[in-house]
Scaffold this motif. Structure first.
Motif, mmCIF file in Angstrom:
data_model
loop_
_atom_site.group_PDB
_atom_site.id
_atom_site.type_symbol
_atom_site.label_atom_id
_atom_site.label_comp_id
_atom_site.label_asym_id
_atom_site.label_seq_id
_atom_site.Cartn_x
_atom_site.Cartn_y
_atom_site.Cartn_z
ATOM 1 N N THR A 1 0.832 -1.214 0.000
ATOM 2 C CA THR A 1 0.000 0.000 0.000
ATOM 3 C C THR A 1 0.860 1.255 0.000
ATOM 4 O O THR A 1 0.567 2.234 -0.702
ATOM 5 N N ALA A 2 1.940 1.243 0.790
ATOM 6 C CA ALA A 2 2.795 2.426 0.880
ATOM 7 C C ALA A 2 3.538 2.665 -0.431
ATOM 8 O O ALA A 2 3.663 3.817 -0.880
ATOM 9 N N TYR A 3 4.019 1.597 -1.043
ATOM 10 C CA TYR A 3 4.795 1.757 -2.285
ATOM 11 C C TYR A 3 3.923 2.340 -3.394
ATOM 12 O O TYR A 3 4.309 3.293 -4.062
ATOM 13 N N TRP A 4 2.753 1.756 -3.568
ATOM 14 C CA TRP A 4 1.924 2.206 -4.682
ATOM 15 C C TRP A 4 1.264 3.551 -4.399
ATOM 16 O O TRP A 4 1.020 4.340 -5.319
ATOM 17 N N ALA A 5 0.998 3.851 -3.137
ATOM 18 C CA ALA A 5 0.485 5.184 -2.807
ATOM 19 C C ALA A 5 1.530 6.245 -3.135
ATOM 20 O O ALA A 5 1.199 7.338 -3.629
ATOM 21 N N THR A 6 2.790 5.905 -2.878
ATOM 22 C CA THR A 6 3.871 6.847 -3.203
ATOM 23 C C THR A 6 4.115 6.888 -4.703
ATOM 24 O O THR A 6 4.292 7.960 -5.294
ATOM 25 N N ARG A 7 4.131 5.728 -5.324
ATOM 26 C CA ARG A 7 4.397 5.649 -6.767
ATOM 27 C C ARG A 7 3.331 6.384 -7.579
ATOM 28 O O ARG A 7 3.626 7.018 -8.601
ATOM 29 N N LEU A 8 2.091 6.329 -7.117
ATOM 30 C CA LEU A 8 0.997 6.990 -7.829
ATOM 31 C C LEU A 8 0.873 8.476 -7.481
ATOM 32 O O LEU A 8 -0.017 9.164 -7.987
ATOM 33 N N GLY A 9 1.732 8.956 -6.616
ATOM 34 C CA GLY A 9 1.737 10.373 -6.289
ATOM 35 C C GLY A 9 0.744 10.787 -5.224
ATOM 36 O O GLY A 9 0.549 11.985 -5.000
ATOM 37 N N LEU A 10 0.111 9.815 -4.557
ATOM 38 C CA LEU A 10 -0.836 10.154 -3.497
ATOM 39 C C LEU A 10 -0.119 10.663 -2.252
ATOM 40 O O LEU A 10 -0.688 11.427 -1.465
ATOM 41 N N VAL A 11 1.123 10.212 -2.076
ATOM 42 C CA VAL A 11 1.937 10.584 -0.918
ATOM 43 C C VAL A 11 3.327 10.976 -1.413
ATOM 44 O O VAL A 11 3.862 10.304 -2.304
ATOM 45 N N PRO A 12 3.922 12.034 -0.873
ATOM 46 C CA PRO A 12 5.279 12.396 -1.296
ATOM 47 C C PRO A 12 6.292 11.316 -0.911
ATOM 48 O O PRO A 12 6.073 10.546 0.032
ATOM 49 N N VAL A 13 7.395 11.277 -1.633
ATOM 50 C CA VAL A 13 8.481 10.348 -1.309
ATOM 51 C C VAL A 13 9.094 10.753 0.033
ATOM 52 O O VAL A 13 9.223 11.941 0.345
ATOM 53 N N ALA A 14 9.474 9.756 0.840
ATOM 54 C CA ALA A 14 10.111 10.027 2.128
ATOM 55 C C ALA A 14 11.501 10.608 1.888
ATOM 56 O O ALA A 14 12.358 9.960 1.286
ATOM 57 N N THR A 15 11.719 11.816 2.351
ATOM 58 C CA THR A 15 12.998 12.488 2.152
ATOM 59 C C THR A 15 13.695 12.840 3.454
ATOM 60 O O THR A 15 14.861 13.224 3.450
ATOM 61 N N VAL A 16 12.996 12.717 4.565
ATOM 62 C CA VAL A 16 13.561 13.045 5.883
ATOM 63 C C VAL A 16 13.562 11.791 6.729
ATOM 64 O O VAL A 16 12.618 10.996 6.672
ATOM 65 N N MET A 17 14.630 11.586 7.484
ATOM 66 C CA MET A 17 14.753 10.383 8.289
ATOM 67 C C MET A 17 14.505 10.696 9.762
ATOM 68 O O MET A 17 15.431 11.082 10.485
ATOM 69 N N PRO A 18 13.267 10.529 10.237
ATOM 70 C CA PRO A 18 13.009 10.738 11.657
ATOM 71 C C PRO A 18 13.713 9.653 12.471
ATOM 72 O O PRO A 18 14.022 8.577 11.951
ATOM 73 N N PRO A 19 13.988 9.897 13.739
ATOM 74 C CA PRO A 19 14.525 8.819 14.590
ATOM 75 C C PRO A 19 13.614 7.604 14.543
ATOM 76 O O PRO A 19 12.386 7.745 14.496
ATOM 77 N N TRP A 20 14.208 6.403 14.554
ATOM 78 C CA TRP A 20 13.391 5.188 14.388
ATOM 79 C C TRP A 20 12.412 4.973 15.537
ATOM 80 O O TRP A 20 11.470 4.195 15.415
ATOM 81 N N VAL A 21 12.612 5.687 16.644
ATOM 82 C CA VAL A 21 11.691 5.557 17.775
ATOM 83 C C VAL A 21 10.506 6.506 17.666
ATOM 84 O O VAL A 21 9.684 6.576 18.588
ATOM 85 N N THR A 22 10.398 7.241 16.562
ATOM 86 C CA THR A 22 9.258 8.138 16.379
ATOM 87 C C THR A 22 7.960 7.336 16.312
ATOM 88 O O THR A 22 7.872 6.354 15.570
ATOM 89 N N PRO A 23 6.933 7.695 17.065
ATOM 90 C CA PRO A 23 5.686 6.918 17.080
ATOM 91 C C PRO A 23 5.031 6.829 15.705
ATOM 92 O O PRO A 23 5.212 7.716 14.859
ATOM 93 N N PRO A 24 4.265 5.748 15.474
ATOM 94 C CA PRO A 24 3.536 5.610 14.209
ATOM 95 C C PRO A 24 2.641 6.824 13.943
ATOM 96 O O PRO A 24 2.177 7.487 14.870
ATOM 97 N N ILE A 25 2.397 7.093 12.689
ATOM 98 C CA ILE A 25 1.608 8.225 12.170
ATOM 99 C C ILE A 25 2.427 9.508 12.205
ATOM 100 O O ILE A 25 2.597 10.178 11.172
ATOM 101 N N LEU A 26 2.984 9.853 13.363
ATOM 102 C CA LEU A 26 3.852 11.028 13.428
ATOM 103 C C LEU A 26 5.068 10.828 12.522
ATOM 104 O O LEU A 26 5.509 11.760 11.842
ATOM 105 N N GLY A 27 5.596 9.599 12.513
ATOM 106 C CA GLY A 27 6.740 9.305 11.649
ATOM 107 C C GLY A 27 6.405 9.500 10.182
ATOM 108 O O GLY A 27 7.231 9.988 9.410
#
Length: 409
Positions: free
Chosen positions: A340-366
């Motif tokens: 779901t994440a790959y195709w949502a990004t590939r289809l332009g629904l979501v921007p590509v991840a360009t910033v690396m939050p700390p891996w302990v960042t809670p879900p959704i906020l990350g």
């Protein structure tokens, strides 16, 4: 699987070269996070923020902060890796890590490292570190190459003279290799290697099948009690850092980010709560597994760590490790989420991840921080709901089986 696969996987996980690479990237992780955040600060896509900063500072001079931070993080990444991998590998052999790291740095620059200090030279840095250290630890153990100092000489001085000839030999060998390449017209070894090998490899790793493989292999290894993330991290980091830097450079230049699959993509949209998207399992137990006391106890203990993507209490407490009921959702959930994440990004629904939050960042906020977009947060929330739906029926089955087993005792 226990007799054939687990012993082989355990040996791979304990392999000193992979451990050296993994531990080196662990040290550089805060720098990569800081560098990504600095670039995000410079290029925050909010017109009001950009205009306000330009007004206060009378132009774009304020962006010098982010540029300076980038120079101290991503711009020196290959240099750090060349030193750290050699340092860790030499320690694995019980040799002088500082000397090996210094020799690796010298060999890297002798090969043309000044042209590839950033993540573009990452592959070469790792190769140089491994080869130079392998040669160095063998030479330094040769009594004929040791310059012995008289008694009373400080230990640091004695160690430096013991490593003198081996260091000279190793660095000279890499200088000879650079001269040979130059004779054939290749003056930029790192740039040529990046164009011929590293960049195509990054493109291959950016594909949907590769994303599925990443989503599969980590939980698969964890199911057998092997730390999947640590085992494959040396391979992933060699493509992760260059991919993030390429995305940042593209965004800064006003172009589309080229690499969908990277560490912030996996951390923010797939590993929700840790490997296997186990925060969805925590919610599923809360919804349909409350009839069983043991499930509730483990769930309560796992909730706080799980919010910060630490799921060892759930992996070993429920357990998920070697639990045949949980095997299917533990594998299926991350593979579905990466889809779901790959195709949502590939289809332009979501921007590509360009910033690396700390891996302990809670879900959704990350998801929001990685994409600098609310659509990233929405995608992470949708994936979390999907993971709950996948885990729920298996939680129900597990609870019923445990209740039947307890009644039969």
């Amino acid at each position: 699987m226990e007799e054939k696969f687990v012993p082989i996987a355990s040996k791979i996980g304990a392999q000193r070269h992979l451990i050296a690479i993994r531990d080196a990237f662990m040290v550089t992780m805060p720098l990569m996070i800081l560098g990504a955040l600095a670039v995000m600060f410079n290029n925050l896509p909010i017109d009001a923020f950009q205009n306000a900063m330009n007004t206060v500072f009378g132009g774009e001079a304020w962006k010098g902060f982010g540029g300076s931070v980038w120079s101290g993080t991503f711009a020196i990444l290959s240099v750090l890796i060349a030193f750290l991998v050699a340092y860790n590998l030499a320690h694995g052999y019980g040799k002088d890590g500082l000397a090996a790291g210094a020799v690796s740095l010298g060999a890297f620059f002798a090969l043309g490292g000044a042209l590839g200090m950033s993540s573009n030279g990452l592959f070469i840095a790792i190769i140089v570190a491994l080869i130079s250290t392998e040669i160095f630890v063998r030479l330094i153990g040769n009594d004929k190459l040791v310059i012995k100092m008289p008694d009373g000489v400080p230990p640091a001085v004695a160690r430096s003279f013991a490593a003198l000839l081996p260091a000279m030999i190793v660095i000279s060998l890499f200088g000879l290799v650079a001269a040979i390449f130059a004779a054939f017209g290749i003056t930029d070894i790192i740039g040529s290697f990046y164009a011929a090998v590293q960049e195509p490899f990054m493109g291959l790793a950016n594909s949907y099948p590769s994303a599925l493989l990443i989503a599969f292999i980590t939980p698969f290894l964890w199911f057998f009690g092997l730390h999947g993330a640590n085992m494959i991290d040396p391979f992933l980091q060699t493509i992760n850092a260059p991919a993030i830097e390429a995305n940042l450079a593209a965004v800064t230049a006003g172009k589309a980010a080229p690499y969908i699959v990277n560490k912030p993509f996996i951390d923010s949209f797939v590993n929700l709560g840790g490997t296997g998207a186990t925060f969805g399992l925590i919610i599923a137990i809360f919804l349909v597994g409350r009839k069983h006391k043991a499930y509730n106890v483990v769930n309560n203990l796992s909730m706080a760590p799980g919010l910060f993507n630490i799921n060892e209490p759930m992996l070993f407490g429920l357990p998920i490790v070697l639990n045949p009921i949980m095997f299917i959702p533990f594998i299926l959930a991350p593979m579905t989420l990466v889809t779901t994440a790959y195709w949502a990004t590939r289809l332009g629904l979501v921007p590509v991840a360009t910033v690396m939050p700390p891996w302990v960042t809670p879900p959704i906020l990350g998801g929001f921080l990685a994409t600098q977009s609310f659509s990233g947060a929405i995608l992470a929330a949708v994936n979390l709901v999907i993971s709950v739906a996948i885990y729920a029926p298996f939680v129900r089955i597990g609870v019923l089986q445990e209740l039947k087993r307890e009644q039969s005792l």
